[in-house]
Design an enzyme around this catalytic site. Structure first.
Site, PDB file in Angstrom:
ATOM      1  N   VAL A  16       0.835  -1.198   0.000  1.00 16.50           N
ATOM      2  CA  VAL A  16       0.000   0.000   0.000  1.00 16.50           C
ATOM      3  C   VAL A  16       0.870   1.248   0.000  1.00 16.50           C
ATOM      4  O   VAL A  16       0.593   2.220  -0.713  1.00 16.50           O
ATOM      5  CB  VAL A  16      -0.935  -0.005   1.227  1.00 16.50           C
ATOM      6  CG1 VAL A  16      -1.763   1.271   1.278  1.00 16.50           C
ATOM      7  CG2 VAL A  16      -1.834  -1.231   1.210  1.00 16.50           C
ATOM      8  N   GLU A  17       1.932   1.229   0.796  1.00 18.75           N
ATOM      9  CA  GLU A  17       2.769   2.414   0.978  1.00 18.75           C
ATOM     10  C   GLU A  17       3.643   2.722  -0.233  1.00 18.75           C
ATOM     11  O   GLU A  17       3.714   3.861  -0.686  1.00 18.75           O
ATOM     12  CB  GLU A  17       3.656   2.231   2.221  1.00 18.75           C
ATOM     13  CG  GLU A  17       2.924   2.350   3.538  1.00 18.75           C
ATOM     14  CD  GLU A  17       2.530   3.790   3.846  1.00 18.75           C
ATOM     15  OE1 GLU A  17       3.117   4.707   3.246  1.00 18.75           O
ATOM     16  OE2 GLU A  17       1.628   3.986   4.676  1.00 18.75           O
ATOM     17  N   SER A  18       4.349   1.724  -0.742  1.00 18.72           N
ATOM     18  CA  SER A  18       5.385   1.984  -1.748  1.00 18.72           C
ATOM     19  C   SER A  18       5.389   0.996  -2.904  1.00 18.72           C
ATOM     20  O   SER A  18       6.287   1.070  -3.751  1.00 18.72           O
ATOM     21  CB  SER A  18       6.761   1.934  -1.074  1.00 18.72           C
ATOM     22  OG  SER A  18       6.990   0.627  -0.547  1.00 18.72           O
TER      23      SER A  18
ATOM     24  N   TYR B  49      -7.350   3.824   3.031  1.00 20.43           N
ATOM     25  CA  TYR B  49      -6.086   3.201   3.427  1.00 20.43           C
ATOM     26  C   TYR B  49      -6.284   1.771   3.933  1.00 20.43           C
ATOM     27  O   TYR B  49      -5.682   0.823   3.415  1.00 20.43           O
ATOM     28  CB  TYR B  49      -5.423   4.070   4.499  1.00 20.43           C
ATOM     29  CG  TYR B  49      -3.997   3.697   4.805  1.00 20.43           C
ATOM     30  CD1 TYR B  49      -2.979   3.942   3.897  1.00 20.43           C
ATOM     31  CD2 TYR B  49      -3.653   3.115   6.018  1.00 20.43           C
ATOM     32  CE1 TYR B  49      -1.672   3.631   4.180  1.00 20.43           C
ATOM     33  CE2 TYR B  49      -2.345   2.798   6.317  1.00 20.43           C
ATOM     34  CZ  TYR B  49      -1.357   3.050   5.397  1.00 20.43           C
ATOM     35  OH  TYR B  49      -0.057   2.729   5.677  1.00 20.43           O
TER      36      TYR B  49
END
Length: 487
Positions: A138-140, A243
């Site tokens: 999700v982040e990167s 998120y």
């Protein structure tokens, strides 16, 4: 009437064997359907409850032997899922989003093969849910070089200030926000802290994205208004609202990839990389050759290094593919440090960059470029220079590690002031109109000063008067005052 009752009893006695035969023939799926039907019929109070005998051999329950370590890392991750599931329309929306991009999803999963084992090991050691191993997706998208517009960097996307709070070193040589081991440990420390703050993993994840203070205020606001305080009921920015659904969607896909038509790349349940310590000065290109591994793979495992050469202070830590460690250690014993591709050179007292460049057989301009030094930058003794490799291949593969700015210690003199100029105004009158033409004439300060003993504008005026053969203040005709119309 009595005969009807006897016939009804006989029919009921015959239903038991028939029902058992039907279960044997149809299997467990039909059995579950029959239980639903029986429950619906039991709501009728006129009907007496019926008892069924359930035999062990008729129940087919999948079992997992938790005493045996799985061969597949995905299975190990599934066993550690322990967060409450989120079932909302946004989760469905993100599932559709991911499965409509199978090639991008495959790239993310494949890229994560390098890092997932270490992350899962750390999560299990701390007793944390293994869903968190999917959070870098999700982040990167599992890209340790990812950099956001807010300057968040690395697999776990730390901004500089939070990175410093969690002791992630950031300097000219390294950025531990990109280091796999250092950033993972920092991220899990942070996640543990915000989970203990909220006591809820979904709120902890929202805090990771939005900030624990913002989530705390949103929870307090709902509580004061008598509203639910769970994640899905909070008023939050759109990015934070999506998120947790993103992570839940990925969790669902990993849990049952066949249900979504997704094929997960096989990941063996064993370490992908091993960390080795070397007291011999190393550079990344030489390390790749010693490990008999492509440079790109060494870069992917050691993204925290910002330069082609490892820092020279203390021992040097390198992540090497686990199946190449033996070859690396054997080759390291035979390695001559003088044969390294990239080197460092510390300036001695009285030395300059140009002289060092001559001795090393490299142009001064190239040496400045590799070290991020402008032509006007000045450096002194003790300054460490990076000396580039002669190999064109190394230059190309490590081009992303070339600095745009010098390290601390380089002095950049202020730019020289712009040359002074004398402004001449010429007045032109034509057809009743007055136009002022402005012309700037550069002033040679030293020459003017040496002739007149004065500097600035008056010396230029004196020179102008001499050239016209007249003197005094009327040497330069002052411009006529323009009319209000043309001011």
């Amino acid at each position: 009437m009595f005969l009807r009752v006897i016939a009804l009893l006989l029919s009921l006695l015959g239903a038991g064997p028939l029902m058992a035969d039907g279960l044997d023939a149809r299997g467990s799926d039909d059995f579950s359907l029959r239980l639903v039907q029986a429950d619906s019929l039991s709501d009728d109070t006129a009907q007496p409850p019926q008892a069924f005998e359930i035999r062990d051999q008729h129940i087919k329950v999948p079992t997992i032997d938790l005493t045996v370590e799985p061969d597949d890392l995905w299975e190990r991750i599934r066993r550690g899922f322990s967060m409450p599931d989120l079932n909302t329309d946004l989760v469905t929306d993100r599932q559709i989003y991911y499965i409509n991009r199978p090639s991008a999803l495959r790239r993310i999963f494949t890229r994560g093969q390098r890092y997932l084992y270490y992350i899962v090991e750390e999560l299990e050691r701390r007793g944390m849910p293994t869903e968190l191993a999917l959070l870098p997706m999700v982040e990167s998208a599992f890209n340790p070089m990812a950099l956001s517009s807010a300057q968040a960097s690395g697999l776990w996307q730390f901004i500089p200030s939070t990175g410093k709070s969690y002791r992630l070193e950031q300097n000219w040589w390294v950025d531990e926000r990109r280091d796999v081991i250092a950033s993972t440990n920092a991220a899990l420390d942070y996640l543990q802290a915000i989970y203990e703050m909220h006591g809820d993993w979904q709120l902890a994840l929202a805090s990771y994205n939005w900030g624990e203070g913002a989530v705390g205020r949103a929870v307090a606001k709902n509580r004061a208004a008598g509203l639910p305080t769970e994640y899905q009921h909070l008023n939050m920015p759109g990015e934070t609202r999506y998120y947790v659904p993103k992570l839940q969607a990925l969790k669902n896909i990993v849990a049952q990839p066949e249900l979504f038509g997704i094929s997960l790349p096989p990941i063996p349940n064993r370490p992908y990389f091993v960390t080795v310590e070397s007291r011999v000065a190393l550079d990344l290109a030489t390390a790749a050759r010693l490990a008999e591994t492509p440079v790109d793979e060494i870069l992917a495992l050691n993204p925290g290094y910002k330069r082609p050469v490892l820092p020279t202070n203390g021992s040097q830590s390198l992540a090497i593919p686990a199946d190449k460690v033996e070859a690396f250690l054997i080759n390291l014993q035979k390695h001559d440090p003088a044969s390294a591709s990239w080197k460092t050179y510390e300036l001695r007292e009285g030395e300059g960059l140009e002289g060092v460049a001559d001795r090393l057989g490299i142009s001064a301009s190239r040496l400045r470029q590799v070290n991020g030094l402008s032509p006007r930058a000045r450096i002194g003794s003790g300054y460490t220079l990076i000396v580039p490799s002669d190999s064109e291949g190394d230059r190309i593969s490590l081009s992303s590690l070339m600095p745009s700015r010098p390290q601390a210690g380089a002095v950049e003199p202020p730019p020289p002031p712009p040359p002074r100029a004398l402004v001449h105004h010429t007045v032109v009158r034509k057809h009743g109109r007055t136009v002022v033409i402005e012309r700037r004439v550069p002033v040679n300060e030293p020459a003017a000063s040496s002739r007149s003993g004065k500097g600035g504008r008056h010396s230029a005026e004196a020179e102008s008067s001499r050239s016209k053969g007249s003197g005094g203040k009327h040497a330069a005709t002052p411009p006529a005052k323009p009319s209000k119309k043309h001011r």
